[in-house]
Design a protein around this motif. Structure first.
Motif, PDB file in Angstrom:
ATOM      1  N   ARG A 117       0.817  -1.206   0.000  1.00 17.08           N
ATOM      2  CA  ARG A 117       0.000   0.000   0.000  1.00 17.08           C
ATOM      3  C   ARG A 117       0.851   1.255   0.000  1.00 17.08           C
ATOM      4  N   SER A 118       2.063   1.120   0.525  1.00 21.21           N
ATOM      5  CA  SER A 118       2.900   2.307   0.528  1.00 21.21           C
ATOM      6  C   SER A 118       3.270   2.728  -0.880  1.00 21.21           C
ATOM      7  N   PHE A 119       3.253   1.761  -1.749  1.00 23.90           N
ATOM      8  CA  PHE A 119       3.530   2.120  -3.128  1.00 23.90           C
ATOM      9  C   PHE A 119       2.335   2.763  -3.793  1.00 23.90           C
ATOM     10  N   GLY A 120       1.208   2.484  -3.244  1.00 24.62           N
ATOM     11  CA  GLY A 120       0.000   2.967  -3.889  1.00 24.62           C
ATOM     12  C   GLY A 120      -0.030   4.473  -3.938  1.00 24.62           C
ATOM     13  N   GLY A 121      -0.501   4.970  -5.011  1.00 26.69           N
ATOM     14  CA  GLY A 121      -0.548   6.425  -5.129  1.00 26.69           C
ATOM     15  C   GLY A 121       0.694   6.992  -5.762  1.00 26.69           C
ATOM     16  N   GLN A 122       1.711   6.181  -5.836  1.00 21.02           N
ATOM     17  CA  GLN A 122       2.882   6.713  -6.527  1.00 21.02           C
ATOM     18  C   GLN A 122       2.785   6.351  -7.986  1.00 21.02           C
ATOM     19  N   ASP A 123       3.590   7.023  -8.718  1.00 22.11           N
ATOM     20  CA  ASP A 123       3.509   6.777 -10.152  1.00 22.11           C
ATOM     21  C   ASP A 123       4.497   5.717 -10.549  1.00 22.11           C
ATOM     22  N   MET A 124       4.126   5.025 -11.556  1.00 19.14           N
ATOM     23  CA  MET A 124       5.134   4.167 -12.137  1.00 19.14           C
ATOM     24  C   MET A 124       5.043   4.272 -13.642  1.00 19.14           C
ATOM     25  N   PHE A 125       6.148   4.084 -14.217  1.00 18.75           N
ATOM     26  CA  PHE A 125       6.166   4.118 -15.663  1.00 18.75           C
ATOM     27  C   PHE A 125       6.004   2.693 -16.167  1.00 18.75           C
ATOM     28  N   ILE A 126       4.987   2.501 -16.881  1.00 20.77           N
ATOM     29  CA  ILE A 126       4.879   1.198 -17.518  1.00 20.77           C
ATOM     30  C   ILE A 126       4.844   1.446 -19.001  1.00 20.77           C
ATOM     31  N   HIS A 127       5.928   1.169 -19.588  1.00 21.56           N
ATOM     32  CA  HIS A 127       5.849   1.204 -21.037  1.00 21.56           C
ATOM     33  C   HIS A 127       6.050  -0.200 -21.550  1.00 21.56           C
ATOM     34  N   GLU A 128       5.836  -0.315 -22.751  1.00 27.39           N
ATOM     35  CA  GLU A 128       5.740  -1.679 -23.248  1.00 27.39           C
ATOM     36  C   GLU A 128       7.087  -2.354 -23.180  1.00 27.39           C
ATOM     37  N   LYS A 129       7.138  -3.325 -22.394  1.00 28.74           N
ATOM     38  CA  LYS A 129       8.399  -4.037 -22.296  1.00 28.74           C
ATOM     39  C   LYS A 129       8.080  -5.509 -22.130  1.00 28.74           C
ATOM     40  N   ILE A 130       8.715  -6.265 -22.928  1.00 29.99           N
ATOM     41  CA  ILE A 130       8.479  -7.701 -22.848  1.00 29.99           C
ATOM     42  C   ILE A 130       9.652  -8.310 -22.116  1.00 29.99           C
ATOM     43  N   VAL A 131       9.361  -8.845 -20.959  1.00 29.69           N
ATOM     44  CA  VAL A 131      10.449  -9.418 -20.173  1.00 29.69           C
ATOM     45  C   VAL A 131      10.293 -10.928 -20.131  1.00 29.69           C
ATOM     46  N   PRO A 132      11.393 -11.601 -20.049  1.00 25.11           N
ATOM     47  CA  PRO A 132      11.299 -13.047 -19.856  1.00 25.11           C
ATOM     48  C   PRO A 132      11.093 -13.353 -18.384  1.00 25.11           C
ATOM     49  N   LEU A 133      10.076 -14.108 -18.092  1.00 22.97           N
ATOM     50  CA  LEU A 133       9.871 -14.558 -16.729  1.00 22.97           C
ATOM     51  C   LEU A 133      10.336 -15.994 -16.621  1.00 22.97           C
ATOM     52  N   LYS A 134      10.802 -16.317 -15.432  1.00 21.05           N
ATOM     53  CA  LYS A 134      11.307 -17.669 -15.256  1.00 21.05           C
ATOM     54  C   LYS A 134      10.535 -18.370 -14.158  1.00 21.05           C
ATOM     55  N   LEU A 135      10.372 -19.649 -14.339  1.00 20.37           N
ATOM     56  CA  LEU A 135       9.786 -20.453 -13.286  1.00 20.37           C
ATOM     57  C   LEU A 135      10.778 -21.537 -12.910  1.00 20.37           C
ATOM     58  N   ASP A 136      10.982 -21.685 -11.639  1.00 19.70           N
ATOM     59  CA  ASP A 136      11.852 -22.767 -11.191  1.00 19.70           C
ATOM     60  C   ASP A 136      11.393 -23.135  -9.805  1.00 19.70           C
TER      61      ASP A 136
END
Lengths: 279, 593
Positions: free
Chosen positions: A114-133
Motif C-alpha cells: 500500500r505504501s507504493f499505492g498512489g505513486q507513479d510508475m512508468f509502464i511502457h511496453e516491455k516484454i520481459v522473460p519470466l522464469k519459473l523454477d
C-alpha cells in the motif's frame, strides 16, 4: 498528434480495456507516446476489483518451520488476516505463537504494497522473460516465457492453469504456486519501475536512459524481432526446447534428499553469515 | 457452429495439404487476408500504437498456429506447444489462441480433452462380460477336451498350455508376480511381455493385460475378456460351477440378466467393468485402494471426524490428500464425515450402483458386492445377519464369510440358501439347467450335493461346500440313476472340488505374496538405514569440523585480546607510537568485544 491517437484508441476500443484508455489519457508530456505514467498497481487483470499480490511467509520458531507463498487481495478487510492466520495454524497444527507472527508478516507485506499505492510508475511496453523454477510437493517445474508488463489484461492464474492442463500435471497445488511465482516477479518489476520514476524525478541526469536500463531485467529487444527488418516472431525449432516448460515428477526419496540438501545449505549460509558478522 | 465447412488452403507457399474441416460459421477466414472479425477481436494488433503488435506480426502468429495444428489435425493442439515457439507476450498469444480455437480454426477435429477430474480418460472401452467364477465351466462336453463350442469358454482368458490345451484360468487366477514391480510397468498377464507405460489395461482382479492381448482377444472371440474380482472366488455356497451368465457374443454392457447369481453384485460391477481405465505408469499402491485401507479409512473417519492427520495416521499407507479424495469419491462419502447427517457407514452396502466416471476401484464394488451377495444368499436374511457379515466382509474372503455365516445359521438354513443359489443359477443359464435339471431339482439336489461330497473332500477345511455338504447329507443317494445326469453331476462335482482347491491355492498365494512384500520391505528398510547411517556419519564429521572451527575462532580472539592488552601496557608505559605494521587492521577493528 497525441490527441488523435487517443481518439483513435477510443474509437476502435470495443475490446480495449479501461486501463489502456486511462493510460493513454494520463500520458505525461515528457514521455513519449508509448510510455505513460500511471498509479501503482499490479500489472495484471483486475477481476472484480481485486488485484492479487503475492505474499511470502517464512517463519521458523520453536523448531517449526512454516514456509508458504500465496496471493492475497489487498482490498480485503484486514480482519481477514487474523482469521486466515488462525485457520492456518489450526489446520497445520502449528504452535499458537505462530498466529501473531503470521498476521504480522502479512500485514507488513500488505502495508508495503500500500505504501507504493498512489505513486507513479512508468509502464511502457516491455516484454520481459519470466522464469519459473519451483518445486511443489513432488513436481518440479521449470519454464521461461515472455511477458508484456504493459498488458494489464494478463492473468497469471489463467496461464498457470493452462500450463498445468496442457502438461497433465496431476498435483492440483502446482498451478497456484506457478501463479504466485509469476506475480512475485511482476510485483518486483512494478516496484522497480516506481523507484525508477522516483529517480527520474530527482533529476539524475545520469539516468536519462532509464527506460532502457531499467531494473536489470533483460527486456526483449523488440526491434530485433518485431521491427520491420526483424527476424520474425517465429522461433527456430531448435530454440523451442529452451523456451518450453519442463515438468518433472520426483519420487518421495528424491524429494527427501532435496530437502535435506536445502536445509543443510541454508544452515551453512546462516552460519557463514553469523561468522562474518561476528568476526 | 456444428455444420461442417471445408477449407482448402489457397495460396501460400505450402503445397495444398489435405482438407480439414472448420465450422461453417468461420468461412470468412482467408489465408491472405485479415478479416474484420479478427480485427475486432484482437484490436491490439491493429491500433498501430505499438512496435510489437502490427498486422504483419498478427498474420505470422495466426498462420503459424494454424499450420502447426494442421500438422496433425486429429491431435489437439495445446497452447503450451505454441507459445514456446513464438516470441511475444504469452497473455496476448493466449488470447489469439483462444480466438482461433473458439472460431474452430484450430482443434476443430481434434479429440476433446477429457476432464481431468473424471479420472483417467477412457479412450478405449474394454467391454467385458460379467459373470461368476470363470474357470469352471460346466459343459456338455467331456472335461479334458474343452472344445470351443461355447463362446463362454473362448472368451475367458486362457492359461496353461500344456499339450496345447488351454484351460480357462480359474477364478482366483491372478498374475501376482506379473504386477510385482509397480514402477517399471508390469508384465502383461497374457503374453508375459513387459507392457509399455500407458498401454495396459488393469483388470479388476489386478491382472494387467497389454493392449495387444486385449485387442487380440476382442478380435478372436468377438468378446472382451472377462473380469472378475479376485477375492470372490467360488462365491456361491452352491457347487462352484457357476454356469455362464447369459452368454452373449456381442459385447454387451449389460450385466447378466438375473440380478446376479447369488453373490454377484448386480449392477455394481457392470459399470465398473465397463470403464476399465488405461492405467498410467504410476505405482500401484497409489491407484488402488485395498479393502484393508478402506476399512481403516472408514474407521478413522468415524473415530476422528474432521482431523485428517489422525485419519491419515490411521491409514498408514496413504497421505491426507489421498484419504480425503477417496472419501469424497465414495457414495455418501462426504456425509460420513459430517456429523450432522444421520447416515452411517452401514448404509454403504445398500448402494448398488457406482458412478462410472470415477476410476475403477474395486473396493466399493467388493464392499457392496459381497454384502449384497450375502444378503441374497441367505434366504431368510435377518437384517442383523447381513450387518454382521458386512463387518467382516472387508477383511475376509467371501468363502470365509460364508463359512462363518453357515456356522452361525443352522444346517437347514444353509441348505435352503444353497437351494436358492442353485435356483438362481438355473434361472440364469441354460447350461446350468442342463446339469441341474430343474424339474427334478428339488429331489436331486440333495443327492447331487451328496455326490459332491467325496470329491470335494480335498482337505479344503473351512470351505463352505464341505461344511454344507456334511450338514446336508441325505440318504437318498441311489434314488435316481439317470446316467447322463449323473455324469453331468460328476463333472459338476469335480468342478466344485477344483474350485475349492483353487480358492485355497489363491489364499496361499496371497499369503506368499504378502511374505514377499514384507521381505522386500525389510530389505529396502535395511538399505535406507545404511544410507542414514552414512549420513549421520558425515553429519558427525561436520559437527567435529565446526567444533574445530570454533576452537580456532576462540584461539584467534584470545590472541587478539592478548595483543590488545600488550598494546595497553605499552601505552601505559609511555611508548609513543606503536608500529602497527604487524597487525592487520581488520582484526584490530573487530576485536572490540
Amino acid at each position: 498528434m497525441k490527441s488523435s491517437s487517443l481518439a483513435g484508441a477510443i474509437g476502435t476500443g470495443s475490446a480495449s480495456s479501461r486501463e489502456r484508455e486511462r493510460e493513454r489519457a494520463s500520458a505525461s508530456a515528457s514521455a513519449s507516446a508509448s510510455v505513460s505514467s500511471i498509479k501503482f498497481r499490479m500489472p495484471t487483470k483486475e477481476k472484480e476489483k481485486e488485484s492479487l499480490i503475492p505474499i511470502h511467509l517464512d517463519l521458523d520458531l520453536d523448531a517449526h518451520r512454516y514456509k508458504d507463498a500465496f496471493t492475497w487481495n489487498p482490498h480485503d478487510p484486514d480482519s481477514l488476516v487474523l482469521t486466515f492466520a488462525k485457520r492456518t495454524v489450526k489446520d497445520l497444527k502449528l504452535p499458537p505463537t505462530f498466529v501473531s507472527h503470521i498476521s504480522q508478516s502479512i500485514q507488513h507485506q500488505l502495508a508495503e504494497f500500500r505504501s507504493f499505492g498512489g505513486q507513479d510508475m512508468f509502464i511502457h511496453e516491455k516484454i520481459v522473460p519470466l522464469k519459473l523454477d519451483l518445486r511443489v510437493n513432488n513436481t518440479v517445474v521449470r519454464d521461461t516465457f515472455l511477458w508484456d508488463i504493459s498488458n494489464f489484461e494478463s492473468d497469471p492464474e489463467e496461464f498457470a492453469v493452462t500450463l498445468c492442463n496442457d502438461l497433465d500435471v496431476a498435483d492440483p497445488e502446482v498451478a497456484p504456486a506457478i501463479a504466485v511465482a509469476i506475480r512475485e516477479q511482476l510485483y518486483e518489476i512494478a516496484t522497480q519501475s516506481v523507484s525508477a520514476v522516483k529517480e527520474a524525478k530527482l533529476g539524475k541526469k545520469g539516468r536519462r536512459g532509464y527506460e532502457l536500463s531499467k531494473g536489470g531485467n533483460n527486456a526483449l529487444d523488440v526491434s530485433r524481432y518485431f521491427g520491420s527488418k526483424g527476424s520474425g516472431v517465429i522461433r527456430k525449432r531448435k530454440d523451442w526446447y529452451m523456451n518450453g516448460p519442463t515438468v518433472d515428477v520426483l519420487t518421495n526419496e528424491e524429494v527427501g534428499t532435496l530437502e535435506e540438501l536445502n536445509s543443510r545449505f541454508r544452515r551453512k549460509l546462516d552460519e557463514k553469515e553469523d561468522s562474518f558478522l561476528q568476526g | 457452429m456444428s455444420e461442417g465447412g471445408e477449407m482448402a488452403p489457397n495460396g501460400g507457399a505450402e503445397p495444398s495439404r489435405e482438407l480439414y474441416t472448420i465450422p461453417f460459421s468461420s468461412s470468412w477466414f482467408q489465408w491472405n487476408e485479415i478479416h474484420e472479425t479478427e480485427k475486432q477481436a484482437l484490436p491490439e494488433f491493429f491500433e498501430g500504437v505499438s512496435t510489437t503488435k502490427n498486422p504483419r506480426i498478427y498474420k505470422d502468429y495466426r498462420d503459424f498456429i494454424i499450420n502447426k495444428y494442421r500438422e496433425d489435425t486429429s491431435k489437439r493442439l495445446t497452447f503450451t506447444e505454441v507459445r514456446k515457439a513464438l516470441i511475444g507476450d504469452v497473455s496476448l498469444l493466449r488470447k489469439l489462441f483462444l480466438f482461433l480455437e473458439n472460431w474452430g480454426l484450430i482443434n476443430f477435429s481434434a479429440a476433446h480433452k477429457p476432464n481431468k477430474k473424471e479420472g483417467q480418460p477412457v479412450e478405449t472401452r474394454v467391454l467385458v462380460e460379467e459373470g461368476p467364477p470363470v474357470g469352471l465351466r460346466v459343459l456338455s462336453a467331456p472335461m479334458p477336451a474343452l472344445p470351443p463350442q461355447g463362446k463362454p469358454l473362448e472368451e475367458k482368458k486362457l492359461i496353461g498350455g500344456e499339450n496345447g490345451l488351454k484351460l480357462p484360468p480359474l477364478t482366483s487366477y491372478s498374475d501376482i508376480y506379473g504386477e510385482w514391480d509397480p514402477r517399471t510397468g508390469s508384465l502383461c498377464g497374457f503374453c508375459g511381455d513387459r507392457c509399455l507405460a500407458r498401454q495396459y489395461i488393469k483388470m479388476e482382479d489386478g491382472l494387467k493385460v497389454c493392449l495387444k492381448c486385449s485387442k487380440s482377444k476382442d478380435g478372436d472371440k468377438d468378446e472382451a475378456t472377462e473380469v472378475k474380482t479376485a477375492p470372490e472366488p467360488a462365491p456361491a455356497p452352491a457347487p462352484g460351477p457357476a454356469p455362464t451368465p447369459a452368454p452373449t457374443p456381442a459385447p454387451e454392457p449389460e450385466p447378466a440378466p438375473a440380478p446376479a447369481p447369488a453373490p454377484k453384485p448386480a449392477p455394481a460391477p457392470a459399470p465398473a467393468l465397463l470403464s476399465v481405465p488405461i492405467s498410467t505408469p504410476t505405482p500401484v499402491p497409489s491407484l488402488a485402494w485395498t479393502d484393508s485401507e478402506m476399512l481403516l479409512l472408514l474407521e478413522g473417519v468415524l473415530k476422528h471426524g474432521d482431523d485428517w492427520d489422525l485419519i491419515a495416521q490411521h491409514v498408514r499407507t496413504r497421505n491426507k490428500t489421498e484419504c480425503i479424495a477417496r472419501l469424497i469419491q465414495l457414495p455418501f462419502g462426504e456425509h460420513i464425515v459430517s456429523p450432522t447427517n444421520g447416515k452411517s457407514v452401514s448404509r454403504l452396502p445398500v448402494i448398488q450402483s457406482k458412478p462410472v466416471e470415477i476410476e475403477v476401484s474395486k473396493e466399493p464394488v467388493q464392499i457392496n458386492g459381497e454384502v449384497g451377495g450375502l444378503e441374497r444368499t441367505s434366504e431368510e436374511p435377518p437384517s442383523k445377519k447381513s450387518r454382521i457379515a458386512s463387518y467382516g466382509s472387508t477383511t475376509d474372503s467371501l468363502i470365509k464369510q460364508v463359512a462363518i455365516l453357515s456356522t452361525i445359521s443352522g444346517p437347514h438354513i444353509t441348505a435352503a440358501a444353497a437351494d436358492a443359489a442353485i435356483i438362481e443359477l438355473c434361472n440364469e443359464s441354460d447350461h446350468a439347467k442342463v446339469v441341474f435339471d430343474k424339474s427334478k431339482f428339488d429331489a436331486e439336489t440333495k443327492s447331487n450335493l451328496s455326490n459332491l461330497e467325496p470329491p470335494s473332500d480335498l482337505g479344503a477345511e473351512g470351505e463352505q461346500p464341505t461344511i454344507l455338504l456334511q450338514e446336508t447329507e441325505t440318504p437318498s443317494n441311489e434314488s435316481e440313476e439317470k446316467f447322463t445326469t449323473t455324469a453331468y453331476r460328476i463333472r459338476a462335482s469335480v468342478a466344485t472340488a477344483i474350485g475349492a482347491t483353487a480358492a485355497r491355492a489363491k489364499l496361499l498365494a496371497d499369503h506368499e505374496e504378502r511374505e514377499i512384500e514384507n521381505l522386500m520391505a525389510t530389505i529396502i528398510e535395511a538399505q535406507m538405514r545404511k544410507l542414514q547411517v552414512k549420513m549421520k556419519h558425515f553429519a558427525e564429521l561436520e559437527a567435529m569440523m565446526d567444533q574445530e572451527y570454533d576452537l580456532l575462532q576462540q584461539q584467534k580472539r584470545y590472541l587478539v585480546r592478548e595483543w590488545v592488552s600488550l598494546l595497553r601496557q605499552a601505552f601505559d608505559t609511555g611508548v609513543p607510537r606503536w608500529k602497527e605494521n604487524a597487525v592487520p587492521k581488520p582484526s584490530i577493528i573487530r576485536s572490540t568485544p
